[in-house]
Design an enzyme around this catalytic site. Structure first.
Site, PDB file in Angstrom:
ATOM      1  N   GLU B  64      23.006 -23.635 -13.060  1.00  0.00           N
ATOM      2  CA  GLU B  64      21.815 -23.814 -13.895  1.00  0.00           C
ATOM      3  C   GLU B  64      20.680 -22.885 -13.491  1.00  0.00           C
ATOM      4  O   GLU B  64      20.002 -22.307 -14.340  1.00  0.00           O
ATOM      5  CB  GLU B  64      21.330 -25.269 -13.850  1.00  0.00           C
ATOM      6  CG  GLU B  64      22.228 -26.238 -14.594  1.00  0.00           C
ATOM      7  CD  GLU B  64      23.410 -26.724 -13.760  1.00  0.00           C
ATOM      8  OE1 GLU B  64      23.500 -26.356 -12.575  1.00  0.00           O
ATOM      9  OE2 GLU B  64      24.242 -27.479 -14.308  1.00  0.00           O
ATOM     10  N   HIS B 133      21.695 -38.724 -15.429  1.00  0.00           N
ATOM     11  CA  HIS B 133      22.029 -38.113 -16.714  1.00  0.00           C
ATOM     12  C   HIS B 133      21.258 -38.777 -17.859  1.00  0.00           C
ATOM     13  O   HIS B 133      21.710 -38.791 -18.992  1.00  0.00           O
ATOM     14  CB  HIS B 133      23.526 -38.238 -17.008  1.00  0.00           C
ATOM     15  CG  HIS B 133      24.396 -37.416 -16.120  1.00  0.00           C
ATOM     16  ND1 HIS B 133      24.608 -37.711 -14.803  1.00  0.00           N
ATOM     17  CD2 HIS B 133      25.112 -36.283 -16.358  1.00  0.00           C
ATOM     18  CE1 HIS B 133      25.423 -36.805 -14.266  1.00  0.00           C
ATOM     19  NE2 HIS B 133      25.736 -35.932 -15.180  1.00  0.00           N
TER      20      HIS B 133
END
Lengths: 342, 332
Positions: B64, B133
């Site tokens: 990322e 998440h």
């Protein structure tokens, strides 16, 4: 840059790479620029001591051959990302010292209009996408610039300069991996000056040579003596050729040394006086290059003095330009945060 | 199909916007984890790789930080990347590039570059994915000058705001609530934009202003409909953009209704509700207030796994109804 003619090249067949590859005039210009980097940083340091420049700065004195060698085979529209120790890279890529001084003085005529200072010095017109205050911050950005080059088919090569400290940042590893899987035209240049601030590479880094990290990303890893201009330029030349041919990235480890401390707060407690003096007296990159140029007959003492005088004048003029330049208006504080405010 | 009634899901609307952006401008490309043949974790990119190829729909490694940095570098040098984070939570891995580089590069370089990158963040709770998440981190990025941060609440806006984001010269962060992906709504065909920085009044009312973001807009509308029978007339403002925030629409609405309730899913403390409350308190609308400002936000806890606990973490329609009723009836 244009190469030397064949006849001249033959006469230099036994000399190191740059003396075969480049003209005497080009090489004298390199010496000029190496002096320009050295004197620029000395001048900036002096201005800092006199209170004319605030903040902090990270000097690359002792690393000039590395900056010049890497940039030697680059074209004007090739791009670089640089580091907090980025003055040398900026000058090597073609920046004017007057506008650099102006930036350090926080003036509107500076490369960043007084918003960036030493740590964010850039010269976008000459392909320098900027120094960076975050260790390894510029490495993924360089990979992105190389992705642009590949997607837009511009043929540009991108160099990412970083220090030994950056090789332990995640961004380094992620960026090298992506550059390798996508075969991007980027060259990773680790200027290993032995210390990440105070921590030596021996204490911080599991491999002996940072170039060994290249194996993990299936790219060539090259070690050069970063204080010998010709060695650096030769490695860069090959990496640029490889990148332009679409063969992908290279990791060059340029082993060098910074004469000064990490920044202005450094008390130099982590290395000995003897070590520093040894590098300064015996492995100064400018002295080494100047001596070679003289020994090989590319310049004489008169020529060297002319370069030193010209550089001294350029530095004095640059500082004067910076001092005389206007400071930004407070009302412009929020300019450049977003594009529509420009 | 009649264009006026054409309905798409929120996810389809985003996909259509990305396809239009790529058709219109060859500099636009997509990057992200598993956005190619997999179609993206939430099937937002879907089959785009079949139409545009792997050169323009690029699967990145699970990197990322590096991936965001590559997108920033490509944007600075002339491309128009749209970078998909698999979950907005993973922005934490890329904060360096988002906050230090993308947001500041233009400023640090004195306006010499622009960073036209779009980053998409599937956000929010309600999927049973637990604490790592399910977060709503938009206020983190909303705190950073140089970024624009948007939260489209409808399929129509998801498409129009993404197309506005792609055309924007500055970095735009799009927070997409995962529970909205299946929401259907009218989406016009072809290219159109919905302006960044402009809130939308979804329902006009006299008694109370609810400023809501993202999925809370629909919940606020449901609450408003339920309270209609009680004679409570609620105005619902869909904030849509949290940076730059549309102060005027909020202030004008509060001046009209004299009451303010902020509803958002993110953790209540130091969230967007604090900003909305403060800007009203600092404005001429303060003198119009007939009741204290109230915020309904997420609980001061990570998102739990158990579905009942998860639901209890964020404002639900009954919570909004109760808070709105209390405000209007003067219980507060």
């Amino acid at each position: 840059m244009a190469g030397a003619s064949k006849a001249v090249a033959d006469s230099r067949a036994n000399l190191p790479f740059v003396y075969r590859q480049y003209s005497p005039e080009q090489l004298r210009q390199v010496l000029h620029k190496m002096y320009l980097i050295r004197r620029f940083e000395e001048g900036a340091e002096e201005c800092y001591m006199r209170g004319l420049i605030h903040g902090t700065m990270h000097l690359s004195i002792g690393q000039e051959a590395s900056a010049m060698g890497i940039c030697m085979p680059l074209a004007e529209d090739d791009q670089i990302t640089s580091t907090h120790r980025g003055h040398g890279h900026c000058i090597a890529k073609g920046a004017e010292v007057s506008r650099m001084f102006a930036e350090f003085f926080g003036k509107t005529t500076g490369y960043c209009k007084g918003r960036g200072g030493s740590m964010h010095i850039a010269d976008v017109a000459k392909g320098n996408l900027g120094a960076n205050g975050i260790v390894a911050g510029g490495i993924p950005i360089a990979v992105g610039a190389a992705l642009s080059s590949k997607m837009m088919k511009t043929g540009k090569v991108v160099v990412s300069f970083f220090g030994d400290g950056a090789n332990n940042e995640g961004a380094f590893h992620e960026a090298l991996n992506m550059a390798a899987i996508w075969k991007l035209p980027v060259i990773f240049v680790c200027e290993n000056n032995g210390y990440g601030m105070s921590t030596s590479t021996a204490r911080s880094t599991a491999v002996k040579n940072i170039a060994e990290r290249a194996a993990a990303y299936s790219m060539p890893g090259v070690i050069v003596n970063g204080n010998i201009f010709s060695e650096v330029a030769e490695a860069s030349f090959k990496a640029v050729e490889r990148a332009r041919a679409g063969e992908g990235p290279t990791l060059i480890e340029s082993k060098t040394y910074r004469h000064r401390g990490h920044s202005k707060s450094d008390r130099n407690r982590y290395r000995t006086k003897e070590e520093i003096e040894d590098w300064m007296a015996n492995r100064d990159p400018i002295t080494l290059f100047e001596t070679e140029l003289r020994d090989f007959g590319f310049i004489d003492d008169h020529g060297i003095q002319a370069i030193r005088d010209a550089v001294a004048k350029e530095i004095a003029d640059g500082i004067e330009f910076a001092r005389a330049s206007p400071a930004p208006e407070i009302a412009t504080l929020e300019n450049y945060v977003y594009t529509e405010h420009a | 199909m009649d264009a006026a009634v054409r309905e798409l899901s929120y996810a389809q609307a985003i996909q259509e916007a990305m396809a239009i952006a790529m058709d219109m401008d060859e500099r636009v490309f997509l990057m992200g984890e598993d956005i190619g043949v997999y179609g993206g974790a939430f099937q937002v990119t879907g089959d785009l790789v079949e139409r545009y190829g792997t050169d323009r729909v690029i699967d990145t490694p699970i990197s990322e930080l590096g991936g965001a940095g590559v997108a920033v570098g490509a944007a600075v040098t002339g491309m128009r990347p749209i970078f998909e984070f698999q979950f907005s939570d993973f922005a934490t891995l890329a904060m360096e590039q988002i906050v230090n580089q993308a947001a500041k590069m233009r400023f640090m370089l004195g306006g010499e570059v622009s960073v036209p990158v779009v980053m998409r963040f599937p956000a929010g709770s309600g999927t049973g994915a637990a604490a790592q998440h399910s977060q709503s981190l938009e206020a983190w990025l909303g705190h950073v000058p140089g970024l624009k941060v948007i939260q489209p609440a409808t399929p129509h806006d998801a498409k129009g705001m993404l197309l506005a984001a792609v055309a924007d010269p500055d970095p735009v962060m799009i927070f997409e609530h995962k529970l909205l992906y299946k929401m259907k709504g009218h989406v016009p065909e072809g290219h159109y934009t919905v302006p960044i920085g402009k809130a939308e009044i979804r329902r006009e009312g006299r008694d109370l202003t609810i400023v809501a973001t993202s999925i809370m807009v629909q919940k606020a509308l449901d609450a408003a409909a339920a309270l209609e029978g009680e004679g409570i007339d609620i105005e619902v403002v869909d904030l849509r953009t949290i940076r730059p925030i549309d102060r005027q629409t909020i202030i004008d609405s509060v001046k009209k209704t004299s009451r303010l309730l902020c509803v958002y899913e993110a953790v209540k403390t130091l969230g967007i509700g604090a900003e909305v409350s403060a800007l009203v308190a600092e404005s001429e609308a303060f003198d119009y207030l007939d009741a204290p400002i109230v915020r309904l936000g997420g609980a001061e806890t990570p998102i739990p796994y158990n579905p009942d606990l998860e639901k209890a973490t964020v404002p639900q329609v009954p919570d909004i109804i109760a808070a709105a009723r209390d405000l209007v009836k003067g219980v507060r």
